[in-house]
Design a protein around this motif. Structure first.
Motif, short mmCIF file in Angstrom:
data_model
loop_
_atom_site.label_atom_id
_atom_site.label_comp_id
_atom_site.label_asym_id
_atom_site.label_seq_id
_atom_site.Cartn_x
_atom_site.Cartn_y
_atom_site.Cartn_z
N ARG A 14 0.89 -1.29 -0.05
CA ARG A 14 -0.05 -0.13 -0.09
C ARG A 14 0.94 1.01 -0.11
NH1 ARG A 14 -5.61 0.94 0.87
NH2 ARG A 14 -6.08 3.20 1.54
N TYR A 15 2.04 1.18 0.68
CA TYR A 15 2.90 2.42 0.80
C TYR A 15 3.33 2.70 -0.68
CZ TYR A 15 7.09 5.34 1.14
OH TYR A 15 8.00 6.35 1.19
N VAL A 16 3.59 1.70 -1.63
CA VAL A 16 4.30 1.99 -2.95
C VAL A 16 3.34 2.29 -3.95
CG1 VAL A 16 5.38 0.64 -4.89
CG2 VAL A 16 6.14 0.23 -2.46
N GLU A 28 6.46 16.50 -7.47
CA GLU A 28 7.53 16.18 -6.84
C GLU A 28 8.84 15.77 -7.64
OE1 GLU A 28 7.76 15.37 -3.41
OE2 GLU A 28 9.33 14.08 -3.35
N HIS A 29 8.78 15.23 -8.71
CA HIS A 29 10.01 14.68 -9.58
C HIS A 29 10.38 15.90 -10.36
CE1 HIS A 29 10.27 10.04 -8.52
NE2 HIS A 29 10.52 11.12 -7.66
N GLU A 30 9.25 16.60 -10.96
CA GLU A 30 9.38 17.75 -11.92
C GLU A 30 10.22 18.80 -11.25
OE1 GLU A 30 6.61 16.16 -11.45
OE2 GLU A 30 5.60 16.03 -13.51
N VAL A 59 20.95 6.56 -1.15
CA VAL A 59 20.34 5.98 0.13
C VAL A 59 18.92 6.19 0.15
CG1 VAL A 59 20.37 5.79 2.74
CG2 VAL A 59 22.41 6.57 1.42
N GLY A 60 17.83 5.02 0.00
CA GLY A 60 16.50 4.98 -0.16
C GLY A 60 16.26 5.86 -1.71
N SER A 61 16.78 4.92 -2.42
CA SER A 61 16.45 5.27 -3.90
C SER A 61 15.47 5.13 -4.53
CB SER A 61 17.64 4.93 -4.88
OG SER A 61 18.74 5.40 -4.36
N VAL A 88 21.22 1.50 -1.47
CA VAL A 88 20.78 0.99 -0.47
C VAL A 88 19.27 1.37 -0.36
CG1 VAL A 88 20.76 1.44 2.20
CG2 VAL A 88 22.96 1.75 0.88
N GLU A 89 18.45 0.33 -0.40
CA GLU A 89 17.18 0.44 -0.58
C GLU A 89 16.38 -0.69 -0.04
OE1 GLU A 89 14.42 2.67 -1.47
OE2 GLU A 89 13.55 0.99 -0.66
N PRO A 90 15.68 -0.23 1.27
CA PRO A 90 15.07 -1.59 2.14
C PRO A 90 13.72 -2.17 1.05
CG PRO A 90 14.24 0.64 3.14
CD PRO A 90 15.22 0.80 1.82
N SER A 91 12.99 -1.82 0.36
CA SER A 91 12.07 -2.27 -0.29
C SER A 91 12.43 -3.00 -1.26
CB SER A 91 11.18 -1.08 -0.68
OG SER A 91 10.22 -1.44 -1.63
N THR A 119 18.21 -0.87 5.22
CA THR A 119 17.77 0.35 5.55
C THR A 119 19.12 1.01 5.62
OG1 THR A 119 17.88 -0.05 8.01
CG2 THR A 119 15.84 -0.41 6.96
N SER A 120 19.35 2.33 5.92
CA SER A 120 20.34 3.05 6.34
C SER A 120 21.18 2.32 7.52
CB SER A 120 20.42 4.65 6.19
OG SER A 120 19.23 4.82 7.09
N ALA A 121 20.20 2.28 8.41
CA ALA A 121 21.07 1.79 9.82
C ALA A 121 21.59 0.52 9.62
CB ALA A 121 19.91 1.74 10.82
N MET A 141 20.42 11.34 -0.46
CA MET A 141 19.43 11.05 0.43
C MET A 141 18.14 11.89 0.24
SD MET A 141 21.83 10.64 3.84
CE MET A 141 20.97 9.36 4.55
N ILE A 142 17.47 11.09 -0.84
CA ILE A 142 16.11 12.04 -1.30
C ILE A 142 14.86 11.53 -0.69
CG2 ILE A 142 15.17 12.96 -3.47
CD1 ILE A 142 18.02 12.51 -5.00
N GLN A 143 14.30 12.50 -0.02
CA GLN A 143 13.03 12.09 0.43
C GLN A 143 13.06 10.91 1.36
OE1 GLN A 143 11.03 14.47 0.82
NE2 GLN A 143 9.67 14.86 -0.71
N MET A 144 14.17 10.74 2.14
CA MET A 144 14.00 9.35 2.87
C MET A 144 14.48 9.36 4.39
SD MET A 144 17.38 8.75 3.68
CE MET A 144 17.17 7.07 4.30
N TYR A 146 13.01 10.90 6.71
CA TYR A 146 11.85 10.69 7.60
C TYR A 146 11.94 9.39 8.26
CZ TYR A 146 10.41 14.07 3.84
OH TYR A 146 10.37 14.94 2.93
N TYR A 147 12.51 8.35 7.44
CA TYR A 147 12.32 6.90 8.05
C TYR A 147 13.33 6.56 8.72
CZ TYR A 147 9.20 7.83 4.06
OH TYR A 147 8.03 8.23 3.31
N VAL A 148 14.37 7.19 9.28
CA VAL A 148 15.50 6.82 10.15
C VAL A 148 15.18 7.13 11.40
CG1 VAL A 148 17.19 7.19 8.01
CG2 VAL A 148 16.96 8.95 9.76
#
Ligand SMILES: C[S@@+](CC[C@H](N)C(=O)[O-])C[C@H]1O[C@@H](n2cnc3c(N)ncnc32)[C@H](O)[C@@H]1O
Length: 293
Positions: A14-16, A28-30, A59-61, A88-91, A119-121, A141-144, A146-148
């Motif tokens: 659901r997140y994706v 966002e990407h524009e 990181v979190g690409s 580095v990307e956990p999903s 994850t980055s950790a 580290m683009i828009q990621m 928040y998740y650390v």
């Protein structure tokens, strides 16, 4: 946090799905692309000077859409110089999309990809455990962030991986965005899932200043159309609301009073404006470029 709600991140599918819809409904990407076209060439203009290989860390690409645009600017500045990149990307879904994108994109022959489903950790742990010594000429580290869990420690660790002349690019929502308004008011009532979610570029810039880091900040104006959030039973609206609140199925699971308050505030000037009958959420971003010490 109110009961009955769980973080959107606890449901990767659901997140994706909601993230993709967010990308479709926003600039966002524009706006990142605009930054990459107009500012990035300058930012990367000296990262590879005197080097036979350029090392890049993402990181979190996500699915790599922005990464590939970044590579094109590094390739343009340093034609023919081989690039080694660690991603580095956990999903797993995002990593797979990234690999598929690389497979069908021409012009990446001089780039060697190494993938870390972490994850980055977890990546930090591996670097420390295996005493890996790679230093990077460019880290993004683009828009990621928040998740650390520990933002200052994470920024410090990735800064320590910068090579001489290296640069670290962090992109996050701006301190003047609708996100900031929403998080300040409702952060404590939404599911944090023990993640440090509600951070803006303003917070990172303050942190870096207090550490005496050399940094430059760029504002990236961006919009997100959220009109569908106000149509009952609209699936896209449900998914966008999940993304805005970082909550899984917010419409179904949020207490009615909280839902009502957030719906009202999403329309207010602190978050949105109305244009051509559409409700436009302020999705402004900031890019922070940190130089190596
Ligand atoms: C909002 S997306 C951004 C993707 C991409 N950078 C972009 O801008 O299109 C956030 C990404 O961070 C990843 N992520 C989540 N938690 C993470 C963590 N702890 N470490 C590294 N990446 C993480 C997610 O899987 C997702 O792909």
């Amino acid at each position: 946090m109110e009961t009955g709600m769980r973080s959107l991140l606890s449901d990767n599918g659901r997140y994706v799905e909601s993230f993709r819809l967010f990308l479709k409904n926003s600039t966002e990407h524009e706006c990142m692309q605009q930054f990459i076209e107009t500012r990035l060439p300058d930012v990367v203009s000296s990262i590879g000077d005197g080097k036979t290989v350029i090392n890049v860390l993402g990181v979190g690409s996500g699915s790599g859409e922005i990464d590939l645009k970044i590579f094109s600017k590094i390739q343009a500045r340093y034609p023919g110089v081989p690039i080694n990149t660690d991603i580095v990307e956990p999903s797993p879904e995002q990593l797979l999309s990234y690999m598929e994108r690389v497979a069908k994109t021409p012009g990446l022959e001089n780039i060697n990809f190494t993938w870390y489903k972490k994850t980055s950790a977890e990546f930090e742990l591996q670097v420390k455990k295996e005493k890996l010594e790679t230093k990077y000429d460019f880290i993004h580290m683009i828009q990621m962030m928040y998740y650390v869990k520990d933002v200052p420690a994470t920024v410090k660790f990735f800064r320590s991986l910068l090579a001489p002349n290296g640069k670290l690019l962090i992109i996050l929502v701006s301190g003047n965005s609708g996100w900031s308004t929403l998080w300040k008011k409702y952060g404590s009532r939404l599911p944090l899932n023990d993640l440090c979610l509600y951070i803006t570029a303003g917070d990172i810039a303050d942190m870096l200043s207090s550490e005496g880091a050399k940094q430059e900040c760029y504002e990236l104006p961006s919009d997100m159309v959220i009109t569908e959030c106000f149509i009952d039973g609209n699936r896209n609206g449900d998914l966008l609301l999940d993304f805005l609140t970082e909550t899984c199925d917010f419409n179904k699971n949020a207490p009615p009073e909280l839902r009502e308050e957030i719906i009202q505030d999403l329309k207010s000037p602190g978050c949105s404006s109305v244009k051509d009958g559409k409700i436009i959420f302020n999705n402004n971003l900031s890019a922070i470029v940190v130089e190596s010490d």
